[in-house]
Scaffold this motif. Structure first.
Motif, PDB file in Angstrom:
ATOM      1  N   GLY A   1       0.893  -1.357  -0.015  1.00 39.72           N
ATOM      2  CA  GLY A   1      -0.036  -0.092   0.002  1.00 39.72           C
ATOM      3  C   GLY A   1       0.975   1.268   0.018  1.00 39.72           C
ATOM      4  N   GLY A   2       0.343   2.326  -0.791  1.00 41.14           N
ATOM      5  CA  GLY A   2       1.329   3.428  -0.850  1.00 41.14           C
ATOM      6  C   GLY A   2       2.597   3.381  -1.274  1.00 41.14           C
ATOM      7  N   ILE A   3       3.702   3.906  -0.596  1.00 45.70           N
ATOM      8  CA  ILE A   3       5.050   3.930  -0.929  1.00 45.70           C
ATOM      9  C   ILE A   3       5.509   2.588  -0.632  1.00 45.70           C
ATOM     10  CG2 ILE A   3       5.306   6.213  -1.045  1.00 45.70           C
ATOM     11  CD1 ILE A   3       6.679   6.085   1.594  1.00 45.70           C
ATOM     12  N   GLY A   4       4.731   1.575  -0.008  1.00 47.67           N
ATOM     13  CA  GLY A   4       5.418   0.389   0.651  1.00 47.67           C
ATOM     14  C   GLY A   4       5.431  -0.538  -0.819  1.00 47.67           C
ATOM     15  N   LEU A   5       5.297  -0.107  -1.930  1.00 53.16           N
ATOM     16  CA  LEU A   5       5.347  -0.633  -3.063  1.00 53.16           C
ATOM     17  C   LEU A   5       6.832  -0.338  -3.683  1.00 53.16           C
ATOM     18  CD1 LEU A   5       4.349  -2.281  -5.653  1.00 53.16           C
ATOM     19  CD2 LEU A   5       3.570  -0.188  -6.806  1.00 53.16           C
ATOM     20  N   ILE A   6       7.524   0.652  -3.212  1.00 52.97           N
ATOM     21  CA  ILE A   6       8.720   0.893  -3.606  1.00 52.97           C
ATOM     22  C   ILE A   6       9.751  -0.341  -3.329  1.00 52.97           C
ATOM     23  CG2 ILE A   6      10.810   2.537  -3.408  1.00 52.97           C
ATOM     24  CD1 ILE A   6       8.737   4.702  -3.009  1.00 52.97           C
ATOM     25  N   PRO A   7       9.904  -0.633  -2.031  1.00 55.37           N
ATOM     26  CA  PRO A   7      10.690  -1.712  -1.631  1.00 55.37           C
ATOM     27  C   PRO A   7      10.399  -3.016  -2.757  1.00 55.37           C
ATOM     28  CG  PRO A   7      10.180  -0.793   0.210  1.00 55.37           C
ATOM     29  CD  PRO A   7       9.193  -0.171  -0.776  1.00 55.37           C
ATOM     30  N   LEU A   8       9.187  -3.485  -3.077  1.00 52.02           N
ATOM     31  CA  LEU A   8       8.881  -4.546  -3.895  1.00 52.02           C
ATOM     32  C   LEU A   8       9.294  -4.350  -5.297  1.00 52.02           C
ATOM     33  CD1 LEU A   8       5.648  -5.379  -2.022  1.00 52.02           C
ATOM     34  CD2 LEU A   8       7.795  -6.498  -1.740  1.00 52.02           C
ATOM     35  N   ARG A   9       9.597  -3.187  -5.832  1.00 56.64           N
ATOM     36  CA  ARG A   9       9.536  -2.964  -7.177  1.00 56.64           C
ATOM     37  C   ARG A   9      10.873  -3.882  -7.704  1.00 56.64           C
ATOM     38  NH1 ARG A   9      13.139  -0.566 -10.855  1.00 56.64           N
ATOM     39  NH2 ARG A   9      12.051   0.486 -12.727  1.00 56.64           N
ATOM     40  N   SER A  10      11.942  -3.764  -7.063  1.00 53.31           N
ATOM     41  CA  SER A  10      13.068  -4.702  -7.597  1.00 53.31           C
ATOM     42  C   SER A  10      12.559  -6.183  -7.890  1.00 53.31           C
ATOM     43  CB  SER A  10      14.182  -4.515  -6.517  1.00 53.31           C
ATOM     44  OG  SER A  10      15.228  -5.379  -7.186  1.00 53.31           O
ATOM     45  N   SER A  11      11.947  -6.843  -6.870  1.00 51.31           N
ATOM     46  CA  SER A  11      11.287  -8.154  -7.019  1.00 51.31           C
ATOM     47  C   SER A  11      10.511  -8.387  -8.319  1.00 51.31           C
ATOM     48  CB  SER A  11      10.547  -8.647  -5.795  1.00 51.31           C
ATOM     49  OG  SER A  11      10.259  -9.872  -5.859  1.00 51.31           O
ATOM     50  N   ILE A  12       9.577  -7.295  -8.437  1.00 48.54           N
ATOM     51  CA  ILE A  12       8.597  -7.341  -9.286  1.00 48.54           C
ATOM     52  C   ILE A  12       9.151  -7.363 -10.694  1.00 48.54           C
ATOM     53  CG2 ILE A  12       6.540  -5.980 -10.281  1.00 48.54           C
ATOM     54  CD1 ILE A  12       5.669  -5.011  -7.584  1.00 48.54           C
ATOM     55  N   VAL A  13      10.221  -6.467 -11.051  1.00 47.36           N
ATOM     56  CA  VAL A  13      10.741  -6.257 -12.211  1.00 47.36           C
ATOM     57  C   VAL A  13      11.589  -7.602 -12.328  1.00 47.36           C
ATOM     58  CG1 VAL A  13      12.515  -5.068 -13.330  1.00 47.36           C
ATOM     59  CG2 VAL A  13      11.019  -3.796 -11.994  1.00 47.36           C
ATOM     60  N   HIS A  14      12.156  -8.127 -11.566  1.00 47.12           N
ATOM     61  CA  HIS A  14      12.766  -9.376 -11.715  1.00 47.12           C
ATOM     62  C   HIS A  14      12.056 -10.461 -12.143  1.00 47.12           C
ATOM     63  CE1 HIS A  14      16.147 -12.628 -11.058  1.00 47.12           C
ATOM     64  NE2 HIS A  14      14.886 -13.350 -10.482  1.00 47.12           N
ATOM     65  N   VAL A  15      11.008 -10.639 -11.610  1.00 49.18           N
ATOM     66  CA  VAL A  15      10.020 -11.750 -11.888  1.00 49.18           C
ATOM     67  C   VAL A  15       9.313 -11.527 -13.286  1.00 49.18           C
ATOM     68  CG1 VAL A  15       9.568 -12.573  -9.646  1.00 49.18           C
ATOM     69  CG2 VAL A  15       7.990 -10.914 -11.023  1.00 49.18           C
ATOM     70  N   LEU A  16       9.291 -10.066 -13.857  1.00 50.86           N
ATOM     71  CA  LEU A  16       8.577  -9.977 -15.084  1.00 50.86           C
ATOM     72  C   LEU A  16      10.014 -10.211 -15.856  1.00 50.86           C
ATOM     73  CD1 LEU A  16       6.682  -6.731 -14.555  1.00 50.86           C
ATOM     74  CD2 LEU A  16       5.706  -9.071 -15.182  1.00 50.86           C
ATOM     75  N   GLN A  17      11.019  -9.827 -15.693  1.00 48.59           N
ATOM     76  CA  GLN A  17      12.217 -10.224 -16.551  1.00 48.59           C
ATOM     77  C   GLN A  17      12.370 -11.639 -16.750  1.00 48.59           C
ATOM     78  OE1 GLN A  17      15.342  -7.733 -14.447  1.00 48.59           O
ATOM     79  NE2 GLN A  17      15.216  -6.309 -15.889  1.00 48.59           N
ATOM     80  N   HIS A  18      12.146 -12.589 -15.745  1.00 44.63           N
ATOM     81  CA  HIS A  18      12.237 -13.782 -15.940  1.00 44.63           C
ATOM     82  C   HIS A  18      10.904 -14.564 -15.958  1.00 44.63           C
ATOM     83  CE1 HIS A  18      16.630 -13.573 -15.273  1.00 44.63           C
ATOM     84  NE2 HIS A  18      16.335 -12.522 -14.375  1.00 44.63           N
ATOM     85  N   ARG A  19      10.090 -13.983 -16.629  1.00 48.53           N
ATOM     86  CA  ARG A  19       8.674 -14.556 -16.479  1.00 48.53           C
ATOM     87  C   ARG A  19       8.539 -16.029 -16.834  1.00 48.53           C
ATOM     88  NH1 ARG A  19       4.800 -15.456 -15.156  1.00 48.53           N
ATOM     89  NH2 ARG A  19       2.838 -14.673 -15.602  1.00 48.53           N
ATOM     90  N   LYS A  20       9.122 -16.636 -17.604  1.00 49.46           N
ATOM     91  CA  LYS A  20       8.967 -18.019 -17.800  1.00 49.46           C
ATOM     92  C   LYS A  20       9.165 -19.109 -16.333  1.00 49.46           C
ATOM     93  CE  LYS A  20      13.773 -18.723 -19.750  1.00 49.46           C
ATOM     94  NZ  LYS A  20      14.180 -19.343 -18.331  1.00 49.46           N
TER      95      LYS A  20
END
Length: 242
Positions: free
Chosen positions: A123-142
């Protein structure tokens, strides 16, 4: 907790130059940076979910999460102004210098969740620390099943800011990031999706205060709820009084 890797900056901060400052939402700015010494930049390696100690010269030092992905992403810090040190950081502009120590922390356990669905709750800016993980799983989607982000925000700007302009934004993700509204009438349907997914059970990663566990609990089966190891400190806690 495992120790820092050999390339980590442990004791004396290394100098980094602010390349760009971007206003995200009220009191939150993103600072893109690069190390002054190319040799330090070459050695500096991170894992998603780690943090650094940021020094604002003449003001102090504070801990801050690393929101950028280890792969193909510009180094940056997204920081909320909450006290003396972060207020001093917000006064800096492109060309100014800061100090960086780290990275520290274990990072996200990607190997342990390969092949599973992943749910992020923030929630709110709590998304910022999760961004790196979200980007990683999208980069390795398979390597993963369904990827679900349950996120609460007060505005579309607050919702989109932490993921824009990089490999995790909607364009960079190849259209794989899709916003959706879930109202009270849809909660029963959401609960029915929690237990089983396209490729097995969900694995949840949450960021924020303990109230987020209640949100996850409404969507997942008991054995899929995140434990203590899946909880990462709220950015407000990291920066309180700094």
């Amino acid at each position: 907790m495992s120790g820092p890797h050999p390339g980590a900056i442990v004791t004396v901060p290394e100098i980094a130059v602010i390349d760009e400052v971007r206003e995200e939402i009220e009191d939150v700015r993103t600072f893109h940076f690069s190390f002054e010494d190319p040799a330090v930049a070459e050695r500096f390696r991170i894992r998603s979910g780690q943090f650094v100690m940021c020094t604002v010269f003449g003001a102090g030092e504070f801990a801050v999460s690393l929101p950028f992905s280890p792969e193909g992403d510009r180094p940056h810090l997204s920081v909320r102004q909450v006290g003396k040190v972060t207020r001093a950081l917000h006064e800096l502009r492109a060309g100014d210098k800061i100090g960086i120590r780290g990275p520290f922390g274990n990072g996200f356990p990607f190997e342990a969740i390969k092949g599973k669905n992943v749910v992020y709750v923030a929630g709110g800016i709590g998304l910022i620390p999760l961004r790196s993980s979200i980007v990683h799983v999208l980069q390795h989607r398979k390597d993963f099943g369904r990827i679900v982000l349950i996120y609460g925000s007060r505005s579309s700007k607050e919702r989109d800011g932490p993921l824009r302009g990089g490999p995790g934004d909607r364009a960079g993700a190849g259209g794989r990031v899709r916003p959706a509204r879930v109202g009270a009438g849809e909660q029963r349907q959401a609960q029915g999706r929690g237990g089983q997914g396209d490729r097995g059970p969900f694995r949840a990663c949450r960021h924020g205060r303990s109230s987020s566990r209640a949100i996850i609990g409404s969507l997942l089966a008991p054995d899929e709820l995140p434990g203590q190891d899946d909880h990462f400190p709220n950015i407000d806690d990291e920066q309180r009084g700094q």
